[in-house]
Structure formats: structure tokens, C-alpha cells
Design an enzyme around this catalytic site. Sequence first.
Site, PDB file in Angstrom:
ATOM      1  N   CYS A   1      42.674  22.490  53.283  1.00  0.00           N
ATOM      2  CA  CYS A   1      43.000  21.682  54.473  1.00  0.00           C
ATOM      3  C   CYS A   1      44.419  21.864  55.006  1.00  0.00           C
ATOM      4  CB  CYS A   1      42.843  20.202  54.167  1.00  0.00           C
ATOM      5  SG  CYS A   1      41.310  19.747  53.366  1.00  0.00           S
TER       6      CYS A   1
ATOM      7  N   ARG B   1      45.819  23.744  58.430  1.00  0.00           N
ATOM      8  CA  ARG B   1      46.276  22.960  59.584  1.00  0.00           C
ATOM      9  C   ARG B   1      47.710  23.325  59.952  1.00  0.00           C
ATOM     10  NH1 ARG B   1      42.558  18.384  60.064  1.00  0.00           N
ATOM     11  NH2 ARG B   1      40.850  19.056  58.717  1.00  0.00           N
TER      12      ARG B   1
ATOM     13  N   HIS C   1      34.274  15.959  55.448  1.00  0.00           N
ATOM     14  CA  HIS C   1      34.926  15.994  54.130  1.00  0.00           C
ATOM     15  C   HIS C   1      34.298  14.940  53.234  1.00  0.00           C
ATOM     16  CE1 HIS C   1      38.104  15.717  51.109  1.00  0.00           C
ATOM     17  NE2 HIS C   1      38.657  16.802  51.612  1.00  0.00           N
TER      18      HIS C   1
ATOM     19  N   LYS D   1      42.374  13.350  61.725  1.00  0.00           N
ATOM     20  CA  LYS D   1      43.019  13.684  60.458  1.00  0.00           C
ATOM     21  C   LYS D   1      44.326  14.449  60.692  1.00  0.00           C
ATOM     22  CE  LYS D   1      42.420  16.418  56.271  1.00  0.00           C
ATOM     23  NZ  LYS D   1      41.504  17.113  55.368  1.00  0.00           N
TER      24      LYS D   1
ATOM     25  N   SER E   1      38.138  -2.948  37.432  1.00  0.00           N
ATOM     26  CA  SER E   1      39.333  -3.344  36.683  1.00  0.00           C
ATOM     27  C   SER E   1      40.375  -3.890  37.647  1.00  0.00           C
ATOM     28  CB  SER E   1      39.909  -2.138  35.923  1.00  0.00           C
ATOM     29  OG  SER E   1      41.276  -2.343  35.643  1.00  0.00           O
TER      30      SER E   1
ATOM     31  N   ASP F   1      38.453  23.717  58.896  1.00  0.00           N
ATOM     32  CA  ASP F   1      39.725  24.056  58.240  1.00  0.00           C
ATOM     33  C   ASP F   1      39.585  24.834  56.932  1.00  0.00           C
ATOM     34  OD1 ASP F   1      38.733  21.961  56.738  1.00  0.00           O
ATOM     35  OD2 ASP F   1      40.681  20.978  56.516  1.00  0.00           O
ATOM     36  N   ASN F   2      38.360  24.967  56.441  1.00  0.00           N
ATOM     37  CA  ASN F   2      38.112  25.784  55.240  1.00  0.00           C
ATOM     38  C   ASN F   2      36.620  25.794  54.970  1.00  0.00           C
ATOM     39  OD1 ASN F   2      39.652  23.004  53.984  1.00  0.00           O
ATOM     40  ND2 ASN F   2      37.527  23.347  53.382  1.00  0.00           N
TER      41      ASN F   2
ATOM     42  N   HIS G   1      47.091  15.010  57.687  1.00  0.00           N
ATOM     43  CA  HIS G   1      47.243  15.698  56.395  1.00  0.00           C
ATOM     44  C   HIS G   1      48.301  16.807  56.414  1.00  0.00           C
ATOM     45  CE1 HIS G   1      44.953  16.522  52.381  1.00  0.00           C
ATOM     46  NE2 HIS G   1      46.141  15.958  52.231  1.00  0.00           N
TER      47      HIS G   1
ATOM     48  N   ASP H   1      36.366  19.233  59.230  1.00  0.00           N
ATOM     49  CA  ASP H   1      36.898  19.261  57.873  1.00  0.00           C
ATOM     50  C   ASP H   1      35.826  19.705  56.882  1.00  0.00           C
ATOM     51  OD1 ASP H   1      38.581  18.979  55.777  1.00  0.00           O
ATOM     52  OD2 ASP H   1      39.079  16.870  56.131  1.00  0.00           O
ATOM     53  N   ASP H   2      36.077  20.798  56.187  1.00  0.00           N
ATOM     54  CA  ASP H   2      35.165  21.292  55.137  1.00  0.00           C
ATOM     55  C   ASP H   2      33.773  21.636  55.659  1.00  0.00           C
ATOM     56  OD1 ASP H   2      37.353  20.612  53.582  1.00  0.00           O
ATOM     57  OD2 ASP H   2      36.214  19.536  52.061  1.00  0.00           O
TER      58      ASP H   2
ATOM     59  N   LYS I   1      35.769  26.609  49.240  1.00  0.00           N
ATOM     60  CA  LYS I   1      37.096  26.059  49.516  1.00  0.00           C
ATOM     61  C   LYS I   1      38.000  26.207  48.292  1.00  0.00           C
ATOM     62  CE  LYS I   1      39.176  21.542  50.555  1.00  0.00           C
ATOM     63  NZ  LYS I   1      38.886  20.119  50.815  1.00  0.00           N
TER      64      LYS I   1
END
Length: 506
Positions: free
Chosen positions: A96, A100, A263, A148, A192, A316-317, A150, A54-55, A336
Site C-alpha cells: 500500500c 501510494r 482491503h 485512504k 479483555s 495499489d497492489n 496511509h 486497495d488490494d 501482495k
Amino acid sequence: MATDTITTKTVRVADHREPAFQHVDDIAAADERIAAYRARHGGRKPNVLVVLMDDVGWGDFGCYGGGVAVGAPTPHIDRLATAGLRLTSCYSEPSCTPSRASLLTGRLPMRHGLQRPPMYGEKGGLQGEVTLAELLSTAGYVTQAVGKWHLGENVESQPQHVGFDDFYGFLSVSDMYTEWRDPYFFPEIVYSEERTKWIENQPFNKCFVHATRGAALENVEEVTIPVLSRLDDMWATYSIAFLRRMAAEAQPWLLYHCTRGAHFDNYPHERFLGKSPAKHPYKDTLIELDDIVGRLVETLRATGQLDHTLVFVSSDNGPEMETWPDAAYSPFRCAKGSTWEGGQRVPGILAWPGMIEPGRASDGLFSQMDLFPTALALAGADDTAPEDRYIDGVDQSSFLLAPDGASNRKYLYYWLGRTFSALRVGEYKFMMASISDDDRDVLNPGGFTGVSQKYPYGRLYNLYLDPKETRSYLIRKLAYLESFQSGARNHLATFKKYPPKVVVGL
Ligand code: CA
């Protein structure tokens, strides 16, 4: 045998298939090799192992000029490249999910409709598409997806409903599980109570999951930051167990192993934390990914399956530069999200001992979509590809198996969402539109941050003389113009009979 890609004509075998070169000598050599393989092994079909990172950038691995030079040695991947075919013009889509879906369907994002990733439970996915897993499953393969996904969280788009027998991984993308838990990135949520509760109630799955064909998935464990750092290790262990199990089975298999790394945001496993020469989380993750490739290949070897397995390692990229320095390395322009080379040109290593000649390197065009018809051809199941939709992938089995095979792909088409961006043929890239990464209009140069721009006359880049795409060569090369324009026109004309689809659009 090398032929001139610009002047050689392609053959269109059917309306719904991308025209391809027919290199007669390569086809004969490949046919001979595959027939001998089948005769030797009683008609056995080869296994397919896809390791999709990934990436990870074109330049990250040592065999692409990275490795030790960029503070993260990759000896296992380099060894695999030496044993097989190293592609220097392997292409993904710009991000991504589009990539894919294209790899699994053999179709461009304009056809399968996933033009950008669905985020935080957003609707839309792979449902309605015919996947490689489904067709190989029909051809007698055991199909396993790990890591992954996605490609949609909705039930119909989950892996166990689109062709996979089993899935162990997460449905979305790394940052979505952890960014809002990390006070460095989201202090306004972490500190928060209201916002923490608000995000916890968002309709996206916060766990990694397990599913078997046709059944409802079950949550394995919530992906907190400490869990995330162990995911790639757990997923590798799961894939290795699958490979060991399959060694005793007669059925061939497809293992689609998609890593979490690298990623953003990277939280390295404790075994790799600070272990890369660069001592940076991205680089530590990269050496873990290299180690995982080593473990998977060693398992194939130790269980006697290496000679029966086509291994494909890719990403993937290109690099995600909006999160630099938690980002990959690429020598190309932009990143990307864009259709510059930096967005789509990725590492691509193909190995199959005894079948793919060792030590090869090729700049022949290869799209990840080509894996779809190629794997079907190697499984002897090419006649099962759907005929009611356009298939953009090209059968590259002769490119792979002929000792010095040439690519069967003439054109690489670049799409920026629904905008046709560019076409590559040979060393030339004719560009009609792109994302600007000019630092005068982009604060933090990256593919998702830029403005879109159209070129009324087009731009032409010679990727051999100018791999960074800095100087349009068009005015000096007008002799090519009509042939590039007609290549684009013919491609666009396919959408008349096969209209584009938008599921998650850009
Ligand atoms: Ca990616």
C-alpha cells in the site's frame, strides 16, 4: 507505433530523469491532439481523477477476465475500459504505502523512503517529498484527496500539508480501525478490558477525519465496524459533491479518490451485503466499488466534465493471500508483499473521451509512478518537476494520446524493500532476488510470509510463455544476459548520485 523494446535505445534527458523511449510519430500525434484540445477549450488544462482501490487484483474486473466469472460483475469498470485504454502491464509497488507514495511523487520507494506501510501510529510518512498535488496546485489546480491516505499520520505528512486543499478520509488502513474490535479476529482483546483499554490508548487515530490546507485536522467519526461498512459510500458522496461543485468553477482539478475496499476486513455496506453472485464480503465490496466508479463517471458526464477529465482506475497492489478468502483474484504468481507478478501487476484503466482512443488494450509497461510526469505534461507544467532528486516516472502522454501509442518505458524495476529484485523489459523478467512462495517453506502462501532468497546466477522468466513465472529460461536465453545485467547496473548506478532514503524500511 510499435517498436522493439529490447533493442530500441532510450534517451536520458537529464541525470535525474529515468531514460525513456522517444517515439517521434507518437509524440507528434499526441502534441497535435493536445494542441487541438487547448485551442478548442481556450487553453483549458484537463482535470485528473485517480480512483485507487486497495488490494484489488489484476483479475477481479470483468475486462481482465474476472467479473461474472469470479462471482462479482463489474459492468461500470468494464464500460470505462471499453471507452479508453486497458493496460495489461500496469505496475504498482508490492504494498500500500510504497505504491501510494510512488504514485504521488513519481519516485521508487528506495528514493522516497517508504518501503513498507507504517502501522498503528508508527512514525514516518511523506514529509519532505514533492507531490503531484503540490505541483498541480501551483499550476492552478484545485486538489482534493478523499479516502485512504496511509502516507503517514504525523502532521507534516498529512494530506493538507503535502499539496491537497482538502481531505476527507482516514489516515491509515482499514484493518487497523476494526480488527481489534472484532471478536472473530481478536477475542483476546475484545473480551479483555485491560487489552481493550491498552489498544485504545495506543497513539493512532481511530477516526476518519476532515482537513483543509494548512489547518489542523478534525475528527469526523470514530471508525467502528458499522461506520466502516458505510465509509466507501460516504466518501463517494463527498467526491461526487466535489465534482458537482467544480463543474461551475473555471479551475481544473485533481481528485485523488482512494477507496477503503477491498482491503481486509471487508464488512459490506447493507445495500451490497450478499448481493454479489459469490455472496462473499470481498465480492460484495467489489460490486460496491464498481458502482462507485459508475457514480463518479456518471457525475462527470452529467456535469459536462467527462471530456475534460483524464480518469485513471487502478489498485495499489496485488491480492493479500494471507487473509484468503478475503482476498483478490490474480492469475499471476504469489501476492501482495512480493515482487512476483502477483504482487505488483495491477489493473490499470485510462480514459479520456475524445483524447484517448476507445477500445484500446496495451501490454506496454506502465508504472503508477508514470502518472506524475504524465499529468504534469498534460497540465503543461512538466518544467515544474523537482530537479534536486531523481524522478523514476516516465512521461506517458504520447502512449495515451497517440491513436496507437507505444509505452515510453523500457524497464520496470522491482524492489523488495532495499533489495533490488528484478527488471522487466519486453516479455522478459530477469530476477536476482525474491520472496519465496514455495509451499514447502511458507505455510500460507503470501507475499509477507515467505523467506527472502537470492539467485546467484539470476533467473529469467518469459512472461508471455510463462506468466506464472514457474520456469527459469536463462540457460536457453543467455544472448540477452548482458543487456539485462547492464539495464540493472545502470539503474543501480543512479543511486550513487541520488542516495537512497529510508523512512519506514524493510
Ligand atoms: Ca493495498
